[in-house]
Design a protein around this motif. Sequence first.
Motif, mmCIF file in Angstrom:
data_model
loop_
_atom_site.group_PDB
_atom_site.id
_atom_site.type_symbol
_atom_site.label_atom_id
_atom_site.label_comp_id
_atom_site.label_asym_id
_atom_site.label_seq_id
_atom_site.Cartn_x
_atom_site.Cartn_y
_atom_site.Cartn_z
ATOM 1 N N CYS A 38 -7.106 -1.906 1.092
ATOM 2 C CA CYS A 38 -6.142 -2.170 2.160
ATOM 3 C C CYS A 38 -6.891 -2.408 3.466
ATOM 4 N N TYR B 243 -5.707 -2.150 6.384
ATOM 5 C CA TYR B 243 -5.194 -1.358 7.515
ATOM 6 C C TYR B 243 -6.034 -0.079 7.712
ATOM 7 N N HIS B 244 -6.067 0.816 6.691
ATOM 8 C CA HIS B 244 -6.864 2.040 6.821
ATOM 9 C C HIS B 244 -7.861 2.228 5.700
ATOM 10 N N GLY B 245 -7.914 1.242 4.801
ATOM 11 C CA GLY B 245 -8.984 1.256 3.815
ATOM 12 C C GLY B 245 -8.692 1.953 2.493
ATOM 13 N N TRP B 246 -7.453 2.338 2.226
ATOM 14 C CA TRP B 246 -7.174 2.889 0.888
ATOM 15 C C TRP B 246 -7.532 1.808 -0.129
ATOM 16 N N HIS C 170 0.173 4.008 1.353
ATOM 17 C CA HIS C 170 0.054 4.770 2.594
ATOM 18 C C HIS C 170 1.193 4.381 3.531
ATOM 19 N N ARG C 171 1.105 3.198 4.123
ATOM 20 C CA ARG C 171 2.161 2.764 5.035
ATOM 21 C C ARG C 171 2.598 1.324 4.789
ATOM 22 N N GLY C 172 2.381 0.878 3.543
ATOM 23 C CA GLY C 172 3.060 -0.346 3.104
ATOM 24 C C GLY C 172 2.411 -1.671 3.395
ATOM 25 N N MET C 173 1.184 -1.658 3.905
ATOM 26 C CA MET C 173 0.509 -2.947 4.154
ATOM 27 C C MET C 173 0.354 -3.716 2.831
ATOM 28 N N CYS D 159 0.838 -1.198 0.000
ATOM 29 C CA CYS D 159 0.000 0.000 0.000
ATOM 30 C C CYS D 159 0.875 1.252 0.000
HETATM 31 S S1 FES Z 1 -1.350 1.060 5.027
HETATM 32 FE FE1 FES Z 1 -2.875 0.804 3.535
HETATM 33 S S2 FES Z 1 -4.389 2.210 4.105
HETATM 34 FE FE2 FES Z 1 -2.845 2.541 5.569
#
Ligand code: FES
Length: 386
Positions: free
Chosen positions: A112, A114-117, A95-98, A93
């Motif tokens: 994603c 983690y935070h839904g992107w 955002h922060r790599g999930m 991702c």
């Molecule tokens: S790591 Fe994917 S939405 Fe935050």
Amino acid sequence: MRNDPELLDHILSHIDNGTTDLGEEDWYEPVENYSSQARFDAERRLMRRLPIAFCPVAALPELGSYVARNSAGVPIVVVRDLEGNIRAFRNACRHRGMQLAEGSGCTKIFRCTYHGWAYRLDGRLEYVPHEHGFPDLDKDENGLVPVHSVDIQGGLVFVTQDEPVGPGALESLPALLTDDQVLFDSSESEDDINWKLTAEGTLEGYHIKPTHPETFFPYGYDNLNVVEMQGPNARVCYPFRRIEKLRDAPRKNLSLDRMVTLVNRIFPFASVNRLSQHYDVTLAEPESPTKTRYFHYKLTLPLPDGAALTDEILARAKKDVAFLTETGNKEDAKVVTDIQAAIGSGANTHYRFGRFESAIGHLHKNLARYLKKLDELETDVIKIVN
Ligand code: FES
Ligand SMILES: [Fe+2]
């Protein structure tokens, strides 16, 4: 590579003369190359810069089908997008790599957890929850990061992660899978083995009689193989004894399905094997000098013209898989486990591959050739940086 009628005549001449294909040189591979971390790291860097067989096209049957796994230690997701194009991205991702996908499945969007992107299957970043929290985010600049290139050839998806050092397996690829072959099983396994030992065990028939006296040997021959090279790839043919029934068969449209086992080594980590009643695609992901993960795919044989897949064809294919799993594969696994355990014994500085084992020499020779290319390119980069 010979076509099936040519292959038949070549095999029959070996049977009649008590001969087998012979290579032109021996090969000596340093034992260190099976255990050294530096060598493993170089192989992994090379893998990121070559087209690597990632999965069969048949593993992506529908719009939205995806396969996610590590390749050279990098999480990659391959997906058939909603327009039908096969794409490959780094599975992380923005955002922060999930990681966005796991295993295999079918989806309309990568969301994603983690935070839904959310990303469209062409990689575009589509949706960011509470987007006002990222006033400087340009969504167009933050799509999934594609790999350098994706190639579809021989019914396989090849992924090249970074600027390639050369065409690798795609220098010249033999015919492999056809569109009508049905994928009926996929699985993963992990072995405490250097990947090269397992590859070597599939590439010569010199061992068939001593290693498989009651399983494979009764159906085959002692040390009778046809070994062919195409680019850095190799194909080893193991005939079944029943092939002699074809001696007087018309050569036109002749197929050797069920009469031979063909092992295709697709440089360097893939094996595409045409077996008696099914095809096996095995893709290696080396995880350390002594650990390798394998991705296995089982497909039916190509169907005769116009024929439909029947329960009987599928049952025969599954029975064939079960036979191999229960018999010869176990014998091969014991051999490589025993070799791995003796690697540090100090008995050998090199392993010796003779004239019957030329497909193995070919693999090592090409691996050495590409590692040298990589080394030269990396040395050039160091020179430029300094
Ligand atoms: S790591 Fe994917 S939405 Fe935050
Ligand atoms: Fe074997």
